[in-house]
Design a protein around this motif. Structure first.
Motif, PDB file in Angstrom:
ATOM      1  N   ARG A   1      50.217 -42.025   3.539  1.00 49.36           N
ATOM      2  CA  ARG A   1      50.622 -43.277   4.180  1.00 49.36           C
ATOM      3  C   ARG A   1      50.429 -44.462   3.236  1.00 49.36           C
ATOM      4  O   ARG A   1      51.273 -45.362   3.169  1.00 49.36           O
ATOM      5  CB  ARG A   1      49.832 -43.488   5.466  1.00 49.36           C
ATOM      6  CG  ARG A   1      50.141 -42.440   6.543  1.00 49.36           C
ATOM      7  CD  ARG A   1      49.290 -42.621   7.776  1.00 49.36           C
ATOM      8  NE  ARG A   1      49.631 -41.624   8.795  1.00 49.36           N
ATOM      9  CZ  ARG A   1      48.976 -41.485   9.950  1.00 49.36           C
ATOM     10  NH1 ARG A   1      47.954 -42.272  10.228  1.00 49.36           N
ATOM     11  NH2 ARG A   1      49.354 -40.559  10.816  1.00 49.36           N
ATOM     12  N   PHE A   2      49.311 -44.469   2.526  1.00 53.34           N
ATOM     13  CA  PHE A   2      49.082 -45.572   1.597  1.00 53.34           C
ATOM     14  C   PHE A   2      50.102 -45.552   0.471  1.00 53.34           C
ATOM     15  O   PHE A   2      50.551 -46.607   0.005  1.00 53.34           O
ATOM     16  CB  PHE A   2      47.667 -45.500   1.021  1.00 53.34           C
ATOM     17  CG  PHE A   2      47.412 -46.529  -0.046  1.00 53.34           C
ATOM     18  CD1 PHE A   2      47.403 -47.878   0.258  1.00 53.34           C
ATOM     19  CD2 PHE A   2      47.202 -46.151  -1.361  1.00 53.34           C
ATOM     20  CE1 PHE A   2      47.188 -48.835  -0.721  1.00 53.34           C
ATOM     21  CE2 PHE A   2      46.982 -47.098  -2.345  1.00 53.34           C
ATOM     22  CZ  PHE A   2      46.969 -48.443  -2.021  1.00 53.34           C
ATOM     23  N   MET A   3      50.486 -44.366   0.025  1.00 53.04           N
ATOM     24  CA  MET A   3      51.474 -44.279  -1.055  1.00 53.04           C
ATOM     25  C   MET A   3      52.805 -44.885  -0.615  1.00 53.04           C
ATOM     26  O   MET A   3      53.473 -45.579  -1.394  1.00 53.04           O
ATOM     27  CB  MET A   3      51.662 -42.823  -1.479  1.00 53.04           C
ATOM     28  CG  MET A   3      52.506 -42.658  -2.733  1.00 53.04           C
ATOM     29  SD  MET A   3      52.545 -40.953  -3.327  1.00 53.04           S
ATOM     30  CE  MET A   3      50.838 -40.716  -3.822  1.00 53.04           C
ATOM     31  N   THR A   4      53.182 -44.651   0.638  1.00 49.49           N
ATOM     32  CA  THR A   4      54.411 -45.249   1.158  1.00 49.49           C
ATOM     33  C   THR A   4      54.325 -46.767   1.143  1.00 49.49           C
ATOM     34  O   THR A   4      55.261 -47.466   0.723  1.00 49.49           O
ATOM     35  CB  THR A   4      54.683 -44.757   2.592  1.00 49.49           C
ATOM     36  OG1 THR A   4      54.810 -43.336   2.597  1.00 49.49           O
ATOM     37  CG2 THR A   4      55.947 -45.375   3.153  1.00 49.49           C
ATOM     38  N   VAL A   5      53.191 -47.297   1.591  1.00 52.30           N
ATOM     39  CA  VAL A   5      52.999 -48.749   1.603  1.00 52.30           C
ATOM     40  C   VAL A   5      52.986 -49.301   0.181  1.00 52.30           C
ATOM     41  O   VAL A   5      53.578 -50.353  -0.105  1.00 52.30           O
ATOM     42  CB  VAL A   5      51.686 -49.108   2.334  1.00 52.30           C
ATOM     43  CG1 VAL A   5      51.389 -50.596   2.205  1.00 52.30           C
ATOM     44  CG2 VAL A   5      51.774 -48.713   3.801  1.00 52.30           C
ATOM     45  N   ALA A   6      52.337 -48.585  -0.723  1.00 53.39           N
ATOM     46  CA  ALA A   6      52.233 -49.064  -2.102  1.00 53.39           C
ATOM     47  C   ALA A   6      53.604 -49.177  -2.756  1.00 53.39           C
ATOM     48  O   ALA A   6      53.913 -50.176  -3.421  1.00 53.39           O
ATOM     49  CB  ALA A   6      51.330 -48.130  -2.915  1.00 53.39           C
ATOM     50  N   TRP A   7      54.441 -48.159  -2.555  1.00 60.86           N
ATOM     51  CA  TRP A   7      55.726 -48.137  -3.244  1.00 60.86           C
ATOM     52  C   TRP A   7      56.788 -48.990  -2.557  1.00 60.86           C
ATOM     53  O   TRP A   7      57.741 -49.438  -3.210  1.00 60.86           O
ATOM     54  CB  TRP A   7      56.217 -46.696  -3.377  1.00 60.86           C
ATOM     55  CG  TRP A   7      55.496 -45.976  -4.473  1.00 60.86           C
ATOM     56  CD1 TRP A   7      54.278 -45.369  -4.383  1.00 60.86           C
ATOM     57  CD2 TRP A   7      55.925 -45.809  -5.823  1.00 60.86           C
ATOM     58  NE1 TRP A   7      53.919 -44.828  -5.594  1.00 60.86           N
ATOM     59  CE2 TRP A   7      54.919 -45.072  -6.496  1.00 60.86           C
ATOM     60  CE3 TRP A   7      57.069 -46.180  -6.524  1.00 60.86           C
ATOM     61  CZ2 TRP A   7      55.011 -44.730  -7.834  1.00 60.86           C
ATOM     62  CZ3 TRP A   7      57.166 -45.823  -7.866  1.00 60.86           C
ATOM     63  CH2 TRP A   7      56.147 -45.115  -8.500  1.00 60.86           C
ATOM     64  N   THR A   8      56.652 -49.204  -1.260  1.00 56.71           N
ATOM     65  CA  THR A   8      57.675 -49.975  -0.540  1.00 56.71           C
ATOM     66  C   THR A   8      57.281 -51.426  -0.279  1.00 56.71           C
ATOM     67  O   THR A   8      58.160 -52.258  -0.032  1.00 56.71           O
ATOM     68  CB  THR A   8      58.003 -49.308   0.807  1.00 56.71           C
ATOM     69  OG1 THR A   8      56.805 -49.257   1.618  1.00 56.71           O
ATOM     70  CG2 THR A   8      58.542 -47.908   0.595  1.00 56.71           C
ATOM     71  N   VAL A   9      55.981 -51.720  -0.333  1.00 54.87           N
ATOM     72  CA  VAL A   9      55.528 -53.083  -0.026  1.00 54.87           C
ATOM     73  C   VAL A   9      54.788 -53.717  -1.206  1.00 54.87           C
ATOM     74  O   VAL A   9      55.154 -54.800  -1.674  1.00 54.87           O
ATOM     75  CB  VAL A   9      54.613 -53.093   1.222  1.00 54.87           C
ATOM     76  CG1 VAL A   9      54.110 -54.514   1.490  1.00 54.87           C
ATOM     77  CG2 VAL A   9      55.362 -52.567   2.433  1.00 54.87           C
ATOM     78  N   LEU A  10      53.743 -53.035  -1.707  1.00 53.31           N
ATOM     79  CA  LEU A  10      52.887 -53.657  -2.711  1.00 53.31           C
ATOM     80  C   LEU A  10      53.594 -53.858  -4.049  1.00 53.31           C
ATOM     81  O   LEU A  10      53.459 -54.917  -4.674  1.00 53.31           O
ATOM     82  CB  LEU A  10      51.626 -52.812  -2.914  1.00 53.31           C
ATOM     83  CG  LEU A  10      50.699 -52.683  -1.705  1.00 53.31           C
ATOM     84  CD1 LEU A  10      49.440 -51.922  -2.088  1.00 53.31           C
ATOM     85  CD2 LEU A  10      50.327 -54.057  -1.140  1.00 53.31           C
ATOM     86  N   ILE A  11      54.335 -52.870  -4.506  1.00 56.67           N
ATOM     87  CA  ILE A  11      55.027 -53.013  -5.791  1.00 56.67           C
ATOM     88  C   ILE A  11      56.077 -54.124  -5.739  1.00 56.67           C
ATOM     89  O   ILE A  11      56.089 -55.009  -6.615  1.00 56.67           O
ATOM     90  CB  ILE A  11      55.649 -51.675  -6.236  1.00 56.67           C
ATOM     91  CG1 ILE A  11      54.543 -50.688  -6.630  1.00 56.67           C
ATOM     92  CG2 ILE A  11      56.611 -51.889  -7.401  1.00 56.67           C
ATOM     93  CD1 ILE A  11      55.047 -49.337  -7.072  1.00 56.67           C
ATOM     94  N   PRO A  12      56.970 -54.164  -4.729  1.00 52.30           N
ATOM     95  CA  PRO A  12      57.906 -55.294  -4.667  1.00 52.30           C
ATOM     96  C   PRO A  12      57.203 -56.644  -4.543  1.00 52.30           C
ATOM     97  O   PRO A  12      57.630 -57.638  -5.151  1.00 52.30           O
ATOM     98  CB  PRO A  12      58.750 -54.989  -3.419  1.00 52.30           C
ATOM     99  CG  PRO A  12      58.658 -53.510  -3.249  1.00 52.30           C
ATOM    100  CD  PRO A  12      57.279 -53.154  -3.699  1.00 52.30           C
ATOM    101  N   ALA A  13      56.100 -56.693  -3.770  1.00 47.97           N
ATOM    102  CA  ALA A  13      55.391 -57.960  -3.586  1.00 47.97           C
ATOM    103  C   ALA A  13      54.765 -58.452  -4.891  1.00 47.97           C
ATOM    104  O   ALA A  13      54.839 -59.640  -5.220  1.00 47.97           O
ATOM    105  CB  ALA A  13      54.314 -57.801  -2.510  1.00 47.97           C
TER     106      ALA A  13
ATOM    107  N   LEU B   1      57.254 -62.641 -10.895  1.00 47.58           N
ATOM    108  CA  LEU B   1      58.465 -63.412 -11.193  1.00 47.58           C
ATOM    109  C   LEU B   1      58.221 -64.897 -10.943  1.00 47.58           C
ATOM    110  O   LEU B   1      58.614 -65.745 -11.764  1.00 47.58           O
ATOM    111  CB  LEU B   1      59.613 -62.907 -10.326  1.00 47.58           C
ATOM    112  CG  LEU B   1      60.942 -63.673 -10.438  1.00 47.58           C
ATOM    113  CD1 LEU B   1      61.488 -63.590 -11.863  1.00 47.58           C
ATOM    114  CD2 LEU B   1      61.950 -63.152  -9.429  1.00 47.58           C
ATOM    115  N   VAL B   2      57.573 -65.222  -9.829  1.00 48.29           N
ATOM    116  CA  VAL B   2      57.278 -66.615  -9.500  1.00 48.29           C
ATOM    117  C   VAL B   2      56.388 -67.233 -10.583  1.00 48.29           C
ATOM    118  O   VAL B   2      56.628 -68.345 -11.051  1.00 48.29           O
ATOM    119  CB  VAL B   2      56.622 -66.729  -8.112  1.00 48.29           C
ATOM    120  CG1 VAL B   2      56.104 -68.147  -7.866  1.00 48.29           C
ATOM    121  CG2 VAL B   2      57.597 -66.328  -7.027  1.00 48.29           C
TER     122      VAL B   2
END
Length: 287
Positions: free
Chosen positions: A262-274, A280-281
């Motif tokens: 579950r954490f891997m899903t969050v990491a790759w779909t939320v944390l990396i893009p964030a 970038l900012v």
């Protein structure tokens, strides 16, 4: 080696802050004496040299990472690539836990070792992007330079995503609190299951050491280093490190353990893009 000694003391403080010995200040010392005098457990067909390498290399990784963490304007090893060195020691920690789980020749311990590798694959990229964001803003990979660059505004204020991701990765690096899946109760202790006596003591010391060093590195990366009024720089670094360490230790009994899938899903779909968006900012602001 003042920084290593200080961080080692903070590791002992982390054990006391853990809460397991609340109201019994002498109990940690009794536990250390008990483990030192307890006979090592040896499983059938275990690879003892491999296990010892895994166990000993964990506190060694923490000590080596501490060498580049500044306290005020002092640092044990003055290097221009402190961020790279600090991050490299995490890879050593991965190998340490995996070797420990593999070497004892136990199914649950081996699963615990693989869980830590999976955990590393989940948190490492967001963690690297968080480190790069701070380095990008300071135009340097030197932790002292990054701390000095925050004069007037801490990076934690205008890089909140990177700071939060760093704190999460600090917990994951020490497989602590919500990231304690590699040594969770559903595996009867996981990677540390078959360890007893001095081996368990050394692995525990390495775990506390990683947590402490991670807290210490958060200070120059996001909390302005040793800057502050009245007190000298080293004192402010110590105060800030203790504050971060207290928060990290606090999470152990307040947050549930996360399953790695579950954490891997969050990491790759939320944390990396964030973290990429945060970087970038920062890049746009800096340029």
């Amino acid at each position: 080696m003042v920084e290593v000694v200080v961080l080692g003391g903070l590791a002992v403080a982390a054990a006391c802050l853990n809460g397991a010995f609340a109201g019994r200040p002498a109990e940690p010392f009794h536990e250390v004496a008990r483990l030192l005098t307890t006979q090592r457990r040896v499983t059938a067909r275990a690879d003892r040299p491999l296990t010892r390498i895994g166990v000993v290399s964990l506190p060694v990784a923490a000590a080596l990472a501490a060498l580049v963490v500044p306290f005020g304007d002092r640092v044990a090893v003055d290097t221009a690539v402190g961020v790279v060195w600090f991050n490299a020691m995490e890879v050593v920690a991965w190998a340490s836990v995996w070797l420990t789980g593999w070497g004892v020749n136990s199914a649950y311990a081996l699963i615990g070792g693989y869980r830590f590798v999976a955990q590393g694959l989940a948190y490492e990229l967001p963690h690297m992007f968080a480190l790069i964001t701070a380095a990008l803003a300071a135009h340097s990979l030197d932790l002292r330079t990054i701390g000095d660059a925050q004069d007037g505004l801490w990076y934690a204020v205008w890089m909140p995503v990177a700071f939060v991701v760093y704190l999460l990765s600090a917990l994951a690096m020490a497989f602590w609190g919500p990231f304690g899946h590699p040594v969770a109760g559903d595996l009867a202790g996981g990677a540390a299951l078959e360890l007893s006596g001095p081996d368990r003591l050394v692995l525990t010391a390495g775990r506390y050491g990683l947590l402490t060093v991670s807290a210490g590195a958060a200070v120059p990366l996001f909390l302005g280093g040793g800057s502050g009024p009245v007190l000298p720089g080293w004192a402010w670094s110590l105060v800030k490190t203790c504050a971060v360490l207290t928060f990290l230790v606090w999470t152990r009994r307040r947050l549930p353990v996360l399953r790695m899938d579950r954490f891997m899903t969050v990491a790759w779909t939320v944390l990396i893009p964030a973290t990429l968006l945060q970087m970038l900012v920062v890049g746009i602001v800096v340029v």
